[in-house]
Design an enzyme around this catalytic site. Structure first.
Site, PDB file in Angstrom:
ATOM      1  N   CYS A   1       0.822  -1.199   0.000  1.00 20.37           N
ATOM      2  CA  CYS A   1       0.000   0.000   0.000  1.00 20.37           C
ATOM      3  C   CYS A   1       0.864   1.261   0.000  1.00 20.37           C
ATOM      4  CB  CYS A   1      -0.967  -0.050   1.186  1.00 20.37           C
ATOM      5  SG  CYS A   1      -2.326   1.133   1.127  1.00 20.37           S
ATOM      6  N   HIS A   2       0.782   2.091   1.036  1.00 18.05           N
ATOM      7  CA  HIS A   2       1.588   3.303   1.160  1.00 18.05           C
ATOM      8  C   HIS A   2       2.956   3.036   1.793  1.00 18.05           C
ATOM      9  CE1 HIS A   2      -2.421   5.061   0.632  1.00 18.05           C
ATOM     10  NE2 HIS A   2      -1.837   6.217   0.373  1.00 18.05           N
ATOM     11  N   GLY A   3       3.204   1.797   2.219  1.00 18.79           N
ATOM     12  CA  GLY A   3       4.460   1.448   2.880  1.00 18.79           C
ATOM     13  C   GLY A   3       5.717   1.856   2.115  1.00 18.79           C
TER      14      GLY A   3
ATOM     15  N   TRP B   1       6.488   4.443   0.696  1.00 23.90           N
ATOM     16  CA  TRP B   1       6.858   5.836   0.926  1.00 23.90           C
ATOM     17  C   TRP B   1       8.131   5.929   1.769  1.00 23.90           C
ATOM     18  CZ3 TRP B   1       1.888   8.898   2.587  1.00 23.90           C
ATOM     19  CH2 TRP B   1       1.511   9.782   1.575  1.00 23.90           C
TER      20      TRP B   1
END
Length: 185
Positions: free
Chosen positions: A113-115, A117
């Site tokens: 997912c946003h990991g 980043w």
């Protein structure tokens, strides 16, 4: 198949705002395969989880602050998402340094997912092939990654996934990736 990760210790780096399913489901798959996990965070106590980024979804006890952790103590790293979680991690010097050191170690890293980043903040995605939640793909491209839209993408030490809709494939992929890591590596 329940022992393929026996003897491995996996660091899970997360903080407040972690998407509950993105921590809980992979952790369950790792436990089911025999791994031990430790939840690292930027503060002591518990971290607050979310569901769909909006709704409170309980909490998880923190095992150790990331600033007190050593890459040498872990065989693999899991970076769950949720929007707020990696947004806070990428502004924390200890978290970014830990991730950068983990990448430099060559040990496997899984992120969903946003990991990713935090991987981008650690300047570790240049020339790598990754997937993620759609809203951070431009950030990953700007950091030098080749971004693909696939349920799971494996590139060397990295295994990435788009989000909760791909959880079954992600969990299977990380167990397989981590199984190729000798315990105590």
């Amino acid at each position: 198949m329940a022992d393929e990760l026996r003897g491995l210790t996996v660091a899970i780096l997360a903080t407040d705002g972690v998407e509950r399913v993105e921590l809980e489901a992979p952790r369950g798959a790792l436990y089911g395969a025999g791994a031990r996990t430790e939840l690292l965070s930027i503060h002591d106590g518990e971290i607050a989880a979310r569901q769909f980024d909006l709704d409170p979804a309980g909490s998880f006890p923190v095992d150790r602050q990331v600033g007190q952790a050593s890459v040498d103590d872990y065989d693999a790293l899991l970076l769950p998402g949720g929007t707020m979680n990696p947004d806070q991690l990428r502004t924390n010097a200890d978290a970014v340094a830990f991730v950068r050191s983990f990448v430099e170690s060559g040990k496997p890293i899984a992120s969903i997912c946003h990991g990713p980043w935090t991987l981008a903040e650690a300047d570790c995605v240049r020339g790598r092939r990754l997937t993620s939640w759609p809203s951070i793909r431009t950030d990953l491209r700007n950091a030098g990654a080749e971004v693909v839209d696939e349920e799971v993408c494996v590139d060397g030490q990295f295994t990435t996934s788009r989000g909760p809709q791909d959880m079954a494939a992600f969990c299977a992929a990380i167990v397989g990736q981590f199984a190729r890591t000798p315990a105590g590596a």
